[in-house]
Design an enzyme around this catalytic site. Structure first.
Site, short mmCIF file in Angstrom:
data_model
loop_
_atom_site.label_atom_id
_atom_site.label_comp_id
_atom_site.label_asym_id
_atom_site.label_seq_id
_atom_site.Cartn_x
_atom_site.Cartn_y
_atom_site.Cartn_z
N SER A 124 -82.64 -21.65 -35.65
CA SER A 124 -83.82 -21.91 -34.82
C SER A 124 -83.47 -21.81 -33.34
O SER A 124 -82.34 -22.14 -32.94
CB SER A 124 -84.32 -23.33 -35.12
OG SER A 124 -85.27 -23.73 -34.17
N TYR A 148 -82.43 -32.49 -35.87
CA TYR A 148 -82.73 -31.23 -36.57
C TYR A 148 -81.98 -30.06 -35.91
O TYR A 148 -81.34 -29.26 -36.57
CB TYR A 148 -84.25 -30.99 -36.54
CG TYR A 148 -84.67 -29.60 -36.94
CD1 TYR A 148 -84.62 -29.19 -38.26
CD2 TYR A 148 -85.13 -28.68 -35.98
CE1 TYR A 148 -85.00 -27.90 -38.63
CE2 TYR A 148 -85.51 -27.41 -36.33
CZ TYR A 148 -85.45 -27.02 -37.66
OH TYR A 148 -85.83 -25.74 -38.01
N LYS A 152 -78.81 -27.55 -37.31
CA LYS A 152 -78.77 -26.08 -37.28
C LYS A 152 -77.50 -25.60 -36.60
O LYS A 152 -76.85 -24.66 -37.07
CB LYS A 152 -80.00 -25.52 -36.55
CG LYS A 152 -81.33 -25.72 -37.29
CD LYS A 152 -81.39 -24.92 -38.57
CE LYS A 152 -82.72 -25.05 -39.28
NZ LYS A 152 -82.68 -24.57 -40.67
P1 NAD Z 1 -90.91 -24.90 -45.40
O1 NAD Z 1 -90.78 -26.39 -45.43
O2 NAD Z 1 -92.25 -24.32 -45.60
O3 NAD Z 1 -89.91 -24.26 -46.48
C1 NAD Z 1 -88.66 -24.82 -46.78
C2 NAD Z 1 -88.52 -24.83 -48.30
O4 NAD Z 1 -87.24 -25.40 -48.62
C3 NAD Z 1 -89.57 -25.67 -49.01
O5 NAD Z 1 -90.17 -24.90 -50.03
C4 NAD Z 1 -88.79 -26.85 -49.58
O6 NAD Z 1 -89.34 -27.30 -50.81
C5 NAD Z 1 -87.40 -26.26 -49.74
N1 NAD Z 1 -86.29 -27.22 -49.66
C6 NAD Z 1 -86.05 -28.15 -48.72
N2 NAD Z 1 -84.92 -28.82 -49.01
C7 NAD Z 1 -84.42 -28.29 -50.16
C8 NAD Z 1 -83.29 -28.56 -50.96
N3 NAD Z 1 -82.43 -29.54 -50.64
N4 NAD Z 1 -83.08 -27.81 -52.05
C9 NAD Z 1 -83.94 -26.82 -52.40
N5 NAD Z 1 -85.05 -26.54 -51.69
C10 NAD Z 1 -85.29 -27.26 -50.57
O7 NAD Z 1 -90.27 -24.42 -44.01
P2 NAD Z 1 -90.32 -22.99 -43.34
O8 NAD Z 1 -91.19 -23.08 -42.14
O9 NAD Z 1 -90.56 -21.93 -44.34
O10 NAD Z 1 -88.82 -22.90 -42.80
C11 NAD Z 1 -87.79 -22.25 -43.51
C12 NAD Z 1 -86.48 -22.42 -42.75
O11 NAD Z 1 -86.64 -21.88 -41.44
C13 NAD Z 1 -86.04 -23.87 -42.58
O12 NAD Z 1 -84.65 -23.92 -42.72
C14 NAD Z 1 -86.44 -24.19 -41.16
O13 NAD Z 1 -85.61 -25.17 -40.59
C15 NAD Z 1 -86.25 -22.84 -40.48
N6 NAD Z 1 -87.09 -22.68 -39.27
C16 NAD Z 1 -88.44 -22.84 -39.37
C17 NAD Z 1 -89.23 -22.74 -38.23
C18 NAD Z 1 -90.73 -22.95 -38.28
O14 NAD Z 1 -91.34 -23.20 -37.25
N7 NAD Z 1 -91.36 -22.82 -39.44
C19 NAD Z 1 -88.63 -22.44 -36.98
C20 NAD Z 1 -87.25 -22.27 -36.92
C21 NAD Z 1 -86.48 -22.39 -38.08
C1 UD1 Z 2 -91.65 -27.34 -32.17
C2 UD1 Z 2 -90.34 -28.11 -32.11
C3 UD1 Z 2 -89.21 -27.10 -32.07
C4 UD1 Z 2 -89.26 -26.17 -33.28
C5 UD1 Z 2 -90.63 -25.47 -33.30
C6 UD1 Z 2 -90.77 -24.61 -34.54
C7 UD1 Z 2 -90.86 -30.24 -30.99
C8 UD1 Z 2 -90.69 -31.04 -29.74
N1 UD1 Z 2 -90.34 -28.99 -30.94
O1 UD1 Z 2 -91.66 -26.59 -31.00
O2 UD1 Z 2 -87.96 -27.78 -32.06
O3 UD1 Z 2 -88.24 -25.19 -33.22
O4 UD1 Z 2 -91.67 -26.46 -33.29
O5 UD1 Z 2 -91.91 -23.84 -34.51
O6 UD1 Z 2 -91.42 -30.71 -31.97
N2 UD1 Z 2 -99.35 -28.31 -29.02
C9 UD1 Z 2 -100.52 -28.95 -28.65
N3 UD1 Z 2 -101.16 -29.70 -29.59
C10 UD1 Z 2 -100.69 -29.85 -30.87
C11 UD1 Z 2 -99.50 -29.18 -31.23
C12 UD1 Z 2 -98.85 -28.43 -30.27
O7 UD1 Z 2 -100.96 -28.84 -27.52
O8 UD1 Z 2 -101.32 -30.57 -31.66
C13 UD1 Z 2 -98.66 -27.47 -28.01
C14 UD1 Z 2 -97.26 -27.93 -27.67
O9 UD1 Z 2 -97.28 -28.87 -26.63
C15 UD1 Z 2 -96.59 -26.61 -27.28
C16 UD1 Z 2 -97.31 -25.57 -28.16
O10 UD1 Z 2 -98.54 -26.18 -28.55
O11 UD1 Z 2 -96.84 -26.31 -25.94
C17 UD1 Z 2 -96.52 -25.22 -29.41
O12 UD1 Z 2 -96.17 -26.40 -30.10
P1 UD1 Z 2 -95.46 -26.39 -31.53
O13 UD1 Z 2 -96.19 -25.47 -32.44
O14 UD1 Z 2 -95.27 -27.80 -31.96
O15 UD1 Z 2 -94.04 -25.71 -31.24
P2 UD1 Z 2 -92.88 -26.11 -30.19
O16 UD1 Z 2 -93.32 -27.20 -29.29
O17 UD1 Z 2 -92.41 -24.86 -29.55
#
Ligand code: NAD
Ligand code: UD1
Length: 333
Positions: A124, A148, A152
């Site tokens: 991330s 978190y 990572k």
């Molecule tokens: P998500 O929660 O939708 O998917 C994660 C999946 O992992 C889920 O289906 C959950 O059931 C499974 N899981 C969690 N712990 C587990 C375990 N111990 N064993 C087996 N399965 C397990 O999340 P996502 O948004 O699809 O994210 C996927 C990955 O990408 C995560 O590692 C997350 O940290 C990373 N990531 C996500 C975002 C985001 O904004 N969505 C941003 C940066 C990084």
């Molecule tokens: C959040 C996480 C970041 C993570 C990312 C994944 C925090 C502080 N940061 O970031 O670590 O990698 O998600 O996608 O939680 N916003 C509103 N109202 C809301 C929700 C969000 O105004 O109800 C605004 C936030 O202030 C920000 C933007 O929308 O400016 C995006 O927010 P969000 O989707 O939560 O992502 P990040 O803040 O970038």
């Protein structure tokens, strides 16, 4: 290739599974369903008309995981399984270290025992912490500000140490920026359990009447309209990034970090405007105070992925909002 997706039933994993299956790969999902629903498997199969393998299991169950890797003759792993709520990680840090860091150690041990050494890891942009300069490139110092993010970074460090100790390993750590959007079919999308934190799922819950309105966290940032700016990346572009990394790794051993972002940033009001255009709806909203820990702006320099992987985000903010609207609409019925 036979590819195992840990966490493949989740938001990013399900979209990646669709892309891999549609490009001729055999996909097997390993997920404990702690943040996803079993119905996602049928949805993936419906979109792809392909047989997708699934094992319900925890990545910390090393033996079970190793058995699946051997039985399914897996050639590469995409490791998406993890807990991802930043706020929750401060309240339950040990749960996060156990699930995310211990889970990754268990996966590596299972891969070692099954003789597999190609791995793409879901990292991330949160590993960078407060920006010293923008856009973040992969050389930007890493100083995450929450458990978190530290999970990572620890996993990335561990993978780099592994690749130094054993030159056979081929590893990519993909640093995602802000994944949003949904598959164009409207059959899969982001479906978080409980109250979401991220902007688009919150908008989805306002549309579906679960939340009365959107709270905009501050309009006094040093940005053109005062609201926070982010690098939103369409989840199908992200899926393409995983495929590109897998292909490139075949001839590039070592451990490599890549930013996956669009390189642009958009404000909360920009996103809201594009969503209202796509949906024809008016989203009730009000400005409230800043959310603690939020940054005014951040975005990626994604040149390394373009140069080495031949990958570039293609979809626009309109594509993101129209696909999200399709998914929100279909999950409403
Ligand atoms: P998500 O929660 O939708 O998917 C994660 C999946 O992992 C889920 O289906 C959950 O059931 C499974 N899981 C969690 N712990 C587990 C375990 N111990 N064993 C087996 N399965 C397990 O999340 P996502 O948004 O699809 O994210 C996927 C990955 O990408 C995560 O590692 C997350 O940290 C990373 N990531 C996500 C975002 C985001 O904004 N969505 C941003 C940066 C990084
Ligand atoms: C959040 C996480 C970041 C993570 C990312 C994944 C925090 C502080 N940061 O970031 O670590 O990698 O998600 O996608 O939680 N916003 C509103 N109202 C809301 C929700 C969000 O105004 O109800 C605004 C936030 O202030 C920000 C933007 O929308 O400016 C995006 O927010 P969000 O989707 O939560 O992502 P990040 O803040 O970038």
């Amino acid at each position: 290739m036979n590819i195992l997706l840990t966490g493949g039933m989740g938001y990013i994993g399900s979209h990646t599974a669709v892309l891999l299956a549609n490009t001729g790969h055999q996909v097997h999902i390993y997920d404990n369903l702690c943040n996803s629903s079993p119905s996602t498997l049928e949805r993936i199969q419906k979109i792809t008309s392909k047989d997708i393998g699934f094992t319900e299991g925890d990545v910390r169950d090393t033996e079970k995981l190793a058995d699946v890797l051997r039985k399914e003759k897996i050639g590469a792993v995409i490791h998406l399984a993890g807990l991802k709520a930043v706020g929750e990680s401060s309240q339950k840090p040990i749960e996060y270290y156990a699930n995310n860091v211990q889970g990754s150690i268990s996966l590596i041990q299972a891969m070692q025992s099954a003789g597999i050494n190609t791995l793409v890891f879901s990292s991330s942009a949160t590993v960078y912490g407060d920006p010293i300069y923008l856009p973040y490139d992969e050389e930007h110092p890493t100083k995450p500000t929450n458990p978190y993010g530290r999970n990572k970074l620890q996993i990335e460090d561990m993978l780099r140490d592994l690749s130094v100790s054993d030159k056979e390993w081929k590893i990519s750590c993909l640093r995602y920026f802000n994944p949003v959007g949904a598959h164009e079919s409207g059959h899969i999308g982001e479906d978080p359990n409980g109250i979401p934190n991220n902007l688009m799922p919150v908008i989805g819950q306002v549309v579906n009447g679960i939340l009365p309105s959107l709270n905009i966290f501050g309009n006094d940032y040093d940005t053109p309209d005062g609201t926070g700016k982010r690098d939103y990346i369409h989840v199908m572009d992200l899926a393409e990034g995983h495929l590109a990394a897998l292909v490139w790794l075949q001839s590039n051993p070592g451990c490599h970090n890549f930013n996956l972002g669009s390189g642009d940033s958009y404000s909360v009001l920009d996103l809201l405007y594009h969503f209202e255009q796509a949906s024809g709806l008016k989203i009730p909203h009000q400005v409230v105070g800043r959310r603690p820990g939020d940054l005014p702006e951040y975005y990626a320099k994604a040149d390394k992925a373009e140069k080495l992987l031949g990958w570039k985000a293609k979809k626009t903010l309109s594509d993101i909002c129209s696909s999200s609207w399709l998914w929100i609409k279909s999950s409403k019925n």
